[in-house]
Write a protein that holds these residues in place. Sequence first.
Motif, PDB file in Angstrom:
ATOM      1  N   ALA A  37       0.801  -1.180   0.101  1.00  0.00           N
ATOM      2  CA  ALA A  37      -0.067  -0.076  -0.005  1.00  0.00           C
ATOM      3  C   ALA A  37       0.921   1.215  -0.023  1.00  0.00           C
ATOM      4  CB  ALA A  37      -0.886  -0.092   1.354  1.00  0.00           C
ATOM      5  N   SER A  38       1.825   1.563  -1.016  1.00  0.00           N
ATOM      6  CA  SER A  38       2.461   2.495  -1.337  1.00  0.00           C
ATOM      7  C   SER A  38       1.722   3.896  -0.924  1.00  0.00           C
ATOM      8  CB  SER A  38       2.987   2.461  -2.706  1.00  0.00           C
ATOM      9  OG  SER A  38       2.360   2.548  -3.528  1.00  0.00           O
ATOM     10  N   TRP A  39       0.691   4.123  -1.046  1.00  0.00           N
ATOM     11  CA  TRP A  39       0.000   5.468  -0.973  1.00  0.00           C
ATOM     12  C   TRP A  39       0.079   5.831   0.255  1.00  0.00           C
ATOM     13  CZ3 TRP A  39      -3.828   5.643   2.614  1.00  0.00           C
ATOM     14  CH2 TRP A  39      -4.647   4.343   2.895  1.00  0.00           C
ATOM     15  N   ILE A  40       0.438   5.081   1.413  1.00  0.00           N
ATOM     16  CA  ILE A  40       0.479   5.538   2.881  1.00  0.00           C
ATOM     17  C   ILE A  40       1.754   6.109   3.007  1.00  0.00           C
ATOM     18  CG2 ILE A  40       0.741   4.714   5.045  1.00  0.00           C
ATOM     19  CD1 ILE A  40      -0.750   2.043   4.356  1.00  0.00           C
ATOM     20  N   ALA A  41       2.839   5.894   2.133  1.00  0.00           N
ATOM     21  CA  ALA A  41       3.999   6.766   2.426  1.00  0.00           C
ATOM     22  C   ALA A  41       3.967   8.172   1.986  1.00  0.00           C
ATOM     23  CB  ALA A  41       5.116   6.044   1.386  1.00  0.00           C
ATOM     24  N   ILE A  42       2.760   8.432   1.079  1.00  0.00           N
ATOM     25  CA  ILE A  42       2.486   9.913   0.718  1.00  0.00           C
ATOM     26  C   ILE A  42       2.338  10.838   1.816  1.00  0.00           C
ATOM     27  CG2 ILE A  42       0.967  11.529  -0.463  1.00  0.00           C
ATOM     28  CD1 ILE A  42       0.376   9.133  -2.514  1.00  0.00           C
ATOM     29  N   PHE A  43       1.818  10.371   2.894  1.00  0.00           N
ATOM     30  CA  PHE A  43       1.725  11.389   4.056  1.00  0.00           C
ATOM     31  C   PHE A  43       2.887  11.696   4.581  1.00  0.00           C
ATOM     32  CE2 PHE A  43      -2.177   8.626   4.302  1.00  0.00           C
ATOM     33  CZ  PHE A  43      -3.367   9.808   4.183  1.00  0.00           C
ATOM     34  N   PRO A 191       1.610  12.990  13.670  1.00  0.00           N
ATOM     35  CA  PRO A 191       1.339  11.534  13.729  1.00  0.00           C
ATOM     36  C   PRO A 191       1.122  11.016  12.477  1.00  0.00           C
ATOM     37  CG  PRO A 191       0.541  12.778  15.532  1.00  0.00           C
ATOM     38  CD  PRO A 191       1.012  13.986  14.725  1.00  0.00           C
ATOM     39  N   PHE A 192       0.466  11.807  11.490  1.00  0.00           N
ATOM     40  CA  PHE A 192       0.084  11.286  10.095  1.00  0.00           C
ATOM     41  C   PHE A 192       1.361  11.094   9.266  1.00  0.00           C
ATOM     42  CE2 PHE A 192      -3.638  13.342  11.866  1.00  0.00           C
ATOM     43  CZ  PHE A 192      -4.631  12.258  11.711  1.00  0.00           C
ATOM     44  N   GLY A 193       2.205  12.339   9.323  1.00  0.00           N
ATOM     45  CA  GLY A 193       3.346  12.151   8.624  1.00  0.00           C
ATOM     46  C   GLY A 193       4.250  11.139   8.838  1.00  0.00           C
ATOM     47  N   ILE A 194       4.327  10.959  10.432  1.00  0.00           N
ATOM     48  CA  ILE A 194       5.404  10.033  10.946  1.00  0.00           C
ATOM     49  C   ILE A 194       5.032   8.545  10.551  1.00  0.00           C
ATOM     50  CG2 ILE A 194       6.417   9.062  13.061  1.00  0.00           C
ATOM     51  CD1 ILE A 194       6.400  12.046  13.985  1.00  0.00           C
ATOM     52  N   CYS A 195       3.570   8.248  10.518  1.00  0.00           N
ATOM     53  CA  CYS A 195       3.266   7.225  10.208  1.00  0.00           C
ATOM     54  C   CYS A 195       3.450   6.521   8.638  1.00  0.00           C
ATOM     55  CB  CYS A 195       1.580   7.282  10.321  1.00  0.00           C
ATOM     56  SG  CYS A 195       0.637   5.564   9.682  1.00  0.00           S
TER      57      CYS A 195
END
Length: 419
Positions: A37-43, A191-195
Motif C-alpha cells: 500500500a504505497s499510498w500510505i508513504a505519501i503522508f 502523527p500522520f506524517g510519521i506514520c
Amino acid sequence: MSVFKKIVEKYNGFSLISRIFVGIIIGVILALTVPGASWIAIFGKLFVGALKAIAPVLVAVLVTSALCQGSAKLDKRFGLVIFLYLITTLIAAFVAVIASFAFPQTMVLAESVAEQSPPGGLGEVLSNLLMNIIVNPINAISNANYMGILFWSVVFGMAIKRIAADTTKQMLQDFSDAVSQGVKWIINLAPFGICGLVFDSVSGNGVNIFLDYGKIVALLVGCMLTVSLIINPIIVAFFLRCNPYPLIWRCIKESGFTAFFTRSSAANIPVNMELCEKLGLDKDVYSVSIPLGATINMDGAAITITIMTLAAANTMGVNVDIPTAFIMSVLAAVAACGASGVAGGSLLLIPMACSLFGISNDVAMQVVGVGFIIGVIQDSVETALNSSGDVLFAATAEYYEWRKSGRELPDFINKKKRK
C-alpha cells in the motif's frame, strides 16, 4: 461540522508525544501487513515536504522581525549563547575522535552512489560559505540556504529597525507570528506524517539494512547521547551550580523529541520558541539566538563527519594518529557550523575530511552513500541533539545571569527551594 470539530478536539486532547507513538505503531503494523500500500508513504512525503518548504521562510521572518524591534537587547547573554553553541560543537567532535579510537569501525561500502559534487578542501568550504552568505536573498530562501537567509535577515532587520515606522515593525511581527502558527499546525499533524515515514522505511528497507551498519550507527548514537547526557550536563552544571538534569530532560522531552521525528532544526524553531517562553527566558534574546542556533549549533553534524571519516580511514587501512585525528575534528567542527550552507548538508563534507588522509573521492562518496542509508536513525538523533541544545544553552546563558544577580532559578530546577 460539529462532528468534525468534536473529532479535532478529541485529537488535540491527547499530547503530541502520545499521538506520535500511536502513529509509529500504526506505521509499523501497516508496513508488515500491507507493504504494497504505497499510498500510505505519501503522508510522510507531504509532511517532510511541508516542513522543508516553510522552514526557510520561518527563519527569515523570525530573525528579521526580532532584530527590527526597538527593544532588542543582545547583551552578554547572547554572547554566551553563541560561545556555548560553538564550543560544544568542537567538544562533540573531540568526543567522536576519542570514541572512534576506543571502538574503531569499518564499513561495507555501498556499491553505487549518485554523482555528487563535494567540496575539495577547507578553503573551498569557506569559499562556498562566504558565497552562500551573499547570494540573492530570494534564491537563499527558495534553495534553503540558511547562511544566506541569516545574513540578509540581519541586514534587513537592522535596516527596518533604523528607518521603518512602528506599523511596519508590527506588520512584520504579525507575519512572523502567522508563519510560526502555520508551522505549529503542520507539526500538529506529525502523527500522520510519521506514520507514512515509518511505513516507507520498514516496507522499503526492512531491518536487515540497518543491521549491516549496526555498529557504526551504535557508535554515532552513543557519541550523541554522551554529549547530550554527560558533556552538556557538565557544562550546564559549571555555569548554574545546580543539578542540570531537570533542565536537560525538559529540553529533550519538549524539543528533542519532536525534532527527532521532524528531522529539521529549522522547522522545530516554533517548538523551541514556545519552550523558551515557558522557561521564562527573555524574548529579545531567544528570538534571535534560537534561529541562529538552528544553523550554527551543530554538535551532531560534527560527530557524524568525524566518525564516518575515521571509519573510512580504517576501512581503507589508512593509519591515522591521534594528533592528526584531532586536527581533522577541528576541521569537522568548523565545517559543521556551515553545513546548512553547503549543498547536501553535513554528509557531503565527509569527502573533504577524507581528503586529509589521502582517501580518494570515489571511496569517500561511497561513504556518503552509507550515510544516506543510515540517515533514518543518524539524522533523527543528530537533529534531536542539535535542536534541544539550542534551547538548553539559551536557558543556561539566561539563568547564569539570574544566578549572578542573586535571582532564584525556576522551581523545576531549584527543587530544594520549592519544599
